[in-house]
Design a protein around this motif. Structure first.
Motif, PDB file in Angstrom:
ATOM      1  N   LEU A   1       0.844  -1.195   0.000  1.00 19.59           N
ATOM      2  CA  LEU A   1       0.000   0.000   0.000  1.00 19.59           C
ATOM      3  C   LEU A   1       0.869   1.231   0.000  1.00 19.59           C
ATOM      4  O   LEU A   1       2.038   1.204   0.397  1.00 19.59           O
ATOM      5  CB  LEU A   1      -0.972   0.012   1.184  1.00 19.59           C
ATOM      6  N   GLU A   2       0.271   2.309  -0.485  1.00 18.05           N
ATOM      7  CA  GLU A   2       0.943   3.606  -0.453  1.00 18.05           C
ATOM      8  C   GLU A   2      -0.007   4.606   0.182  1.00 18.05           C
ATOM      9  O   GLU A   2      -1.217   4.533  -0.004  1.00 18.05           O
ATOM     10  CB  GLU A   2       1.385   4.048  -1.851  1.00 18.05           C
ATOM     11  N   THR A   3       0.561   5.499   0.984  1.00 16.69           N
ATOM     12  CA  THR A   3      -0.233   6.496   1.688  1.00 16.69           C
ATOM     13  C   THR A   3       0.600   7.768   1.825  1.00 16.69           C
ATOM     14  O   THR A   3       1.632   7.910   1.180  1.00 16.69           O
ATOM     15  CB  THR A   3      -0.733   5.944   3.044  1.00 16.69           C
TER      16      THR A   3
ATOM     17  N   ALA B   1       2.196   9.638  -7.485  1.00 14.23           N
ATOM     18  CA  ALA B   1       3.477  10.296  -7.232  1.00 14.23           C
ATOM     19  C   ALA B   1       3.504  11.146  -5.963  1.00 14.23           C
ATOM     20  O   ALA B   1       4.567  11.348  -5.385  1.00 14.23           O
ATOM     21  CB  ALA B   1       3.856  11.160  -8.435  1.00 14.23           C
ATOM     22  N   THR B   2       2.376  11.633  -5.509  1.00 15.16           N
ATOM     23  CA  THR B   2       2.338  12.477  -4.313  1.00 15.16           C
ATOM     24  C   THR B   2       2.459  11.656  -3.026  1.00 15.16           C
ATOM     25  O   THR B   2       2.867  12.177  -1.999  1.00 15.16           O
ATOM     26  CB  THR B   2       1.039  13.313  -4.300  1.00 15.16           C
ATOM     27  N   MET B   3       2.117  10.396  -3.080  1.00 14.38           N
ATOM     28  CA  MET B   3       2.201   9.556  -1.881  1.00 14.38           C
ATOM     29  C   MET B   3       3.656   9.429  -1.444  1.00 14.38           C
ATOM     30  O   MET B   3       4.550   9.354  -2.276  1.00 14.38           O
ATOM     31  CB  MET B   3       1.594   8.182  -2.140  1.00 14.38           C
ATOM     32  N   ASN B   4       3.876   9.424  -0.127  1.00 16.25           N
ATOM     33  CA  ASN B   4       5.262   9.419   0.357  1.00 16.25           C
ATOM     34  C   ASN B   4       5.545   8.380   1.436  1.00 16.25           C
ATOM     35  O   ASN B   4       6.607   8.414   2.050  1.00 16.25           O
ATOM     36  CB  ASN B   4       5.656  10.821   0.834  1.00 16.25           C
ATOM     37  N   ARG B   5       4.617   7.472   1.692  1.00 14.22           N
ATOM     38  CA  ARG B   5       4.836   6.373   2.627  1.00 14.22           C
ATOM     39  C   ARG B   5       4.369   5.087   1.955  1.00 14.22           C
ATOM     40  O   ARG B   5       3.288   5.027   1.368  1.00 14.22           O
ATOM     41  CB  ARG B   5       4.058   6.567   3.926  1.00 14.22           C
ATOM     42  N   PHE B   6       5.186   4.045   2.082  1.00 14.31           N
ATOM     43  CA  PHE B   6       4.956   2.802   1.379  1.00 14.31           C
ATOM     44  C   PHE B   6       5.114   1.641   2.354  1.00 14.31           C
ATOM     45  O   PHE B   6       6.019   1.661   3.190  1.00 14.31           O
ATOM     46  CB  PHE B   6       5.950   2.677   0.209  1.00 14.31           C
ATOM     47  N   TYR B   7       4.231   0.659   2.233  1.00 11.52           N
ATOM     48  CA  TYR B   7       4.199  -0.445   3.193  1.00 11.52           C
ATOM     49  C   TYR B   7       4.028  -1.766   2.467  1.00 11.52           C
ATOM     50  O   TYR B   7       3.430  -1.830   1.386  1.00 11.52           O
ATOM     51  CB  TYR B   7       3.041  -0.266   4.165  1.00 11.52           C
ATOM     52  N   LEU B   8       4.493  -2.826   3.119  1.00  8.08           N
ATOM     53  CA  LEU B   8       4.344  -4.176   2.600  1.00  8.08           C
ATOM     54  C   LEU B   8       4.077  -5.104   3.783  1.00  8.08           C
ATOM     55  O   LEU B   8       4.628  -4.901   4.882  1.00  8.08           O
ATOM     56  CB  LEU B   8       5.623  -4.601   1.864  1.00  8.08           C
TER      57      LEU B   8
END
Length: 160
Positions: free
Chosen positions: A120-122, A150-157
């Motif tokens: 996910l990206e947030t 492109a504006t999202m700046n946090r990424f999770y797995l």
């Protein structure tokens, strides 16, 4: 208690409005977010593609009305991976644990669909969402080269 049903075309306008209201409230009504995605107004058509590998669940309020939702779809950036998508709730139902329940639902359904990971990206402006994802066991990762918004700046797995 969480009550959900599958997204239908009749839900498209309501879900798009909830998503846009949340993004606007956090200053994210800008290009590079889902706010401007052309398919946002027709989410049911997107999730109807590739049956069994995509789904969107509408969360219902006490009156049985659409009050938000969450989806998942295939994500080619990682092996056997789905993306948790568009988890947004109307302000009237926030603070009841529905977000946590929707995350759990997507994890279960994505695993049942054969996925082994969820991405996910947030954005840091979405503090509550970030906290919920981390509590659910999502781990922060570096920005992948294949970010969709492109504006999202946090990424999770998370492994399922």
């Amino acid at each position: 208690m969480l009550h959900t049903r599958m997204l239908t075309p009749a839900d498209d306008a309501r879900i798009a409005a909830i998503i846009r209201a949340n993004l606007k409230a956090h200053g994210l009504d800008v290009p590079g977010t889902v706010y401007f995605d052309p398919e946002l107004d027709h989410l049911s058509a997107f999730y109807a593609q590739n049956p069994g590998k995509r789904a969107y669940f509408v969360a219902l309020d006490d009156a049985g009305q659409a009050a938000g939702g969450v989806g998942f779809a295939e994500f080619p950036g990682f092996a056997d991976c789905a993306e948790l998508q568009k988890l947004y709730l109307d302000d009237s139902v926030k603070g009841r644990g529905l977000g946590t329940a929707l995350i759990r639902l997507v994890q279960e359904q994505a695993a049942a669909a054969g996925y082994r990971q969820l991405y996910l990206e947030t954005h840091t402006a979405l503090h509550t969402a970030m906290h919920a994802y981390e509590r659910a066991g999502f781990l922060p990762i570096e920005k992948p080269p294949f970010v969709q918004h492109a504006t999202m700046n946090r990424f999770y797995l998370k492994a399922l």
